[in-house]
Design an enzyme around this catalytic site. Structure first.
Site, mmCIF file in Angstrom:
data_model
loop_
_atom_site.group_PDB
_atom_site.id
_atom_site.type_symbol
_atom_site.label_atom_id
_atom_site.label_comp_id
_atom_site.label_asym_id
_atom_site.label_seq_id
_atom_site.Cartn_x
_atom_site.Cartn_y
_atom_site.Cartn_z
ATOM 1 N N LYS A 204 0.845 -1.188 0.000
ATOM 2 C CA LYS A 204 0.000 0.000 0.000
ATOM 3 C C LYS A 204 0.886 1.245 0.000
ATOM 4 C CE LYS A 204 -3.671 2.470 2.367
ATOM 5 N NZ LYS A 204 -4.743 2.421 3.364
ATOM 6 N N LYS A 258 -2.031 -1.473 -3.944
ATOM 7 C CA LYS A 258 -2.923 -0.325 -3.877
ATOM 8 C C LYS A 258 -2.132 0.973 -3.906
ATOM 9 C CE LYS A 258 -6.082 1.817 -0.667
ATOM 10 N NZ LYS A 258 -6.505 1.918 0.686
HETATM 11 C C1 PBG Z 1 -7.618 3.680 5.270
HETATM 12 C C2 PBG Z 1 -7.930 3.331 3.875
HETATM 13 C C3 PBG Z 1 -7.741 4.185 2.783
HETATM 14 C C4 PBG Z 1 -8.271 3.537 1.670
HETATM 15 C C5 PBG Z 1 -8.735 2.284 2.093
HETATM 16 N N1 PBG Z 1 -8.494 2.161 3.470
HETATM 17 C C6 PBG Z 1 -7.203 5.564 2.737
HETATM 18 C C7 PBG Z 1 -5.920 5.875 3.338
HETATM 19 O O1 PBG Z 1 -5.044 5.041 3.535
HETATM 20 O O2 PBG Z 1 -5.754 7.061 3.646
HETATM 21 C C8 PBG Z 1 -8.330 4.125 0.294
HETATM 22 C C9 PBG Z 1 -9.352 3.597 -0.643
HETATM 23 C C10 PBG Z 1 -9.652 4.480 -1.794
HETATM 24 O O3 PBG Z 1 -9.021 5.544 -2.008
HETATM 25 O O4 PBG Z 1 -10.567 4.125 -2.561
HETATM 26 N N2 PBG Z 1 -6.978 2.806 6.051
#
Ligand code: PBG
Length: 334
Positions: A204, A258
């Protein structure tokens, strides 16, 4: 000797031969997107009047608990295998201690139970991170501006156990703390939740593409600083692979990359190196970019399928996408 040669000069390979008709193209298509490849992320609100369209995600609504049930029924009828719940929680109840993250009655856990009632065969996936319940919008506890790793992992374990107890099939740790997969796995085993799967948000990145999501869950404007001390630097590839290797070794069943489209090289590398069930998250910013251009008439809607195909080509087994219901509907009509 004949004056004109019988064999005329020709290109050695005519690759266009198999592109000539729809039938030949269908026969030679290397990858497909099917409904079975889709995971549908939804936002569920506990705020009265909090439901309705998210301005930075045109076409995506925050849902009430009843709305979430209807979405689950829709997913089931369309054959979408899994839905993923994100909570839009009451801002007045956000705290530094994030206690509501492991409350069995928080909106995420209520949504799990509500969906399991109406669609018991639909796989329910969750998000494990403290941000929806944290007063400062971070995924972990903050002390003096520092994100605390090990204390956060303790809290994530409590959160995971509450979700497993509520009936979740797949837990999705999205926090990027070190050691959380092993800690979750051990706690799940000990609590008798041996069959609850972990889909680790292993690779991520600290991405600008999450902006609309933070609007959707009410974390925007709240986030103090950024998430660069725990999410991966977009410049790095080796580090992402080390994260995946570590999470698989600690007991993750499935792994995620991601965001999606800007990181297709990572998807391919993860699939080739580990051969584990691999997913990409086509995140909110990717959705917003495409959808706004489609609505403006600058792009045709066919770019949606093209984007999903790119994940399949890059080796992904599935895709988390806000387009899941529309795509499943389009596929059903073929
Ligand atoms: C938070 C989380 C995020 C997303 C999924 N879980 C945002 C972040 O890390 O700030 C992003 C999903 C998306 O942008 O569609 N833990």
């Amino acid at each position: 000797m004949p004056a004109t040669p019988i064999i005329a000069p020709f290109p050695a390979t005519r690759l266009r031969r198999l592109r000539r008709t729809p039938a030949l193209r269908a026969l030679t298509a290397e990858r497909h997107v099917s409904t079975e490849n889709l995971i549908w992320p939804i936002f569920v609100t506990e705020i009265p009047g909090g439901e309705g369209e998210i301005p930075s995600m045109p076409g995506v609504d925050r849902l009430t608990l009843d709305g979430a049930k209807r979405a689950a029924e829709r997913a089931m009828n369309l054959g979408i295998p899994a839905i993923c719940i994100f909570p839009h929680s009451d801002p007045d109840l956000k705290t530094e201690g994030c206690e509501r993250a492991w409350d069995p009655e928080n909106i995420g856990n209520r949504a799990i139970r509500a969906i399991k009632e109406v669609a018991p065969d639909l796989a329910v996936m969750t998000d494990i991170a403290l941000d929806p319940y944290n007063i400062n919008g971070h995924d972990g506890f903050v002390r003096n501006g520092v994100i605390l790793n090990d204390e956060t992992v303790e809290a994530l374990v409590r959160m995971a156990l509450a979700q497993a107890e509520a009936g979740a099939d797949i837990l999705g740790p999205s926090d990027m703390m070190d050691g959380r997969i092993g800690a979750l796995r051990r706690a799940l085993e000990q609590a008798g939740h041996k069959d609850v799967a972990i889909l680790s948000y292993a690779a991520k990145y600290a991405s600008g593409f999450y902006g609309p999501f933070r609007d959707a869950v009410g974390a925007s404007g709240r986030l103090v600083g950024d998430k660069k001390t725990y999410q991966i630097n977009p410049a790095n590839r080796d580090e992402a692979l080390r994260c995946v290797a570590r999470d698989l070794a600690e007991g993750a069943d499935m792994v995620m990359v991601k965001p999606g489209m800007p990181y297709l090289d990572i998807c391919r590398e993860v699939k080739d190196q580990f051969g584990a069930p691999t997913y990409a998250y086509q995140v909110s910013g990717e959705y917003a970019m495409m959808e706004s251009a489609i609505r403006a008439g600058w792009l045709k809607r066919e770019v949606v399928m093209e984007s999903l195909l790119s994940f399949r080509r890059a080796g992904c087994d599935g895709i988390l996408t806000y387009y899941a219901p529309q795509v499943a509907e389009a596929l059903a009509q073929r």
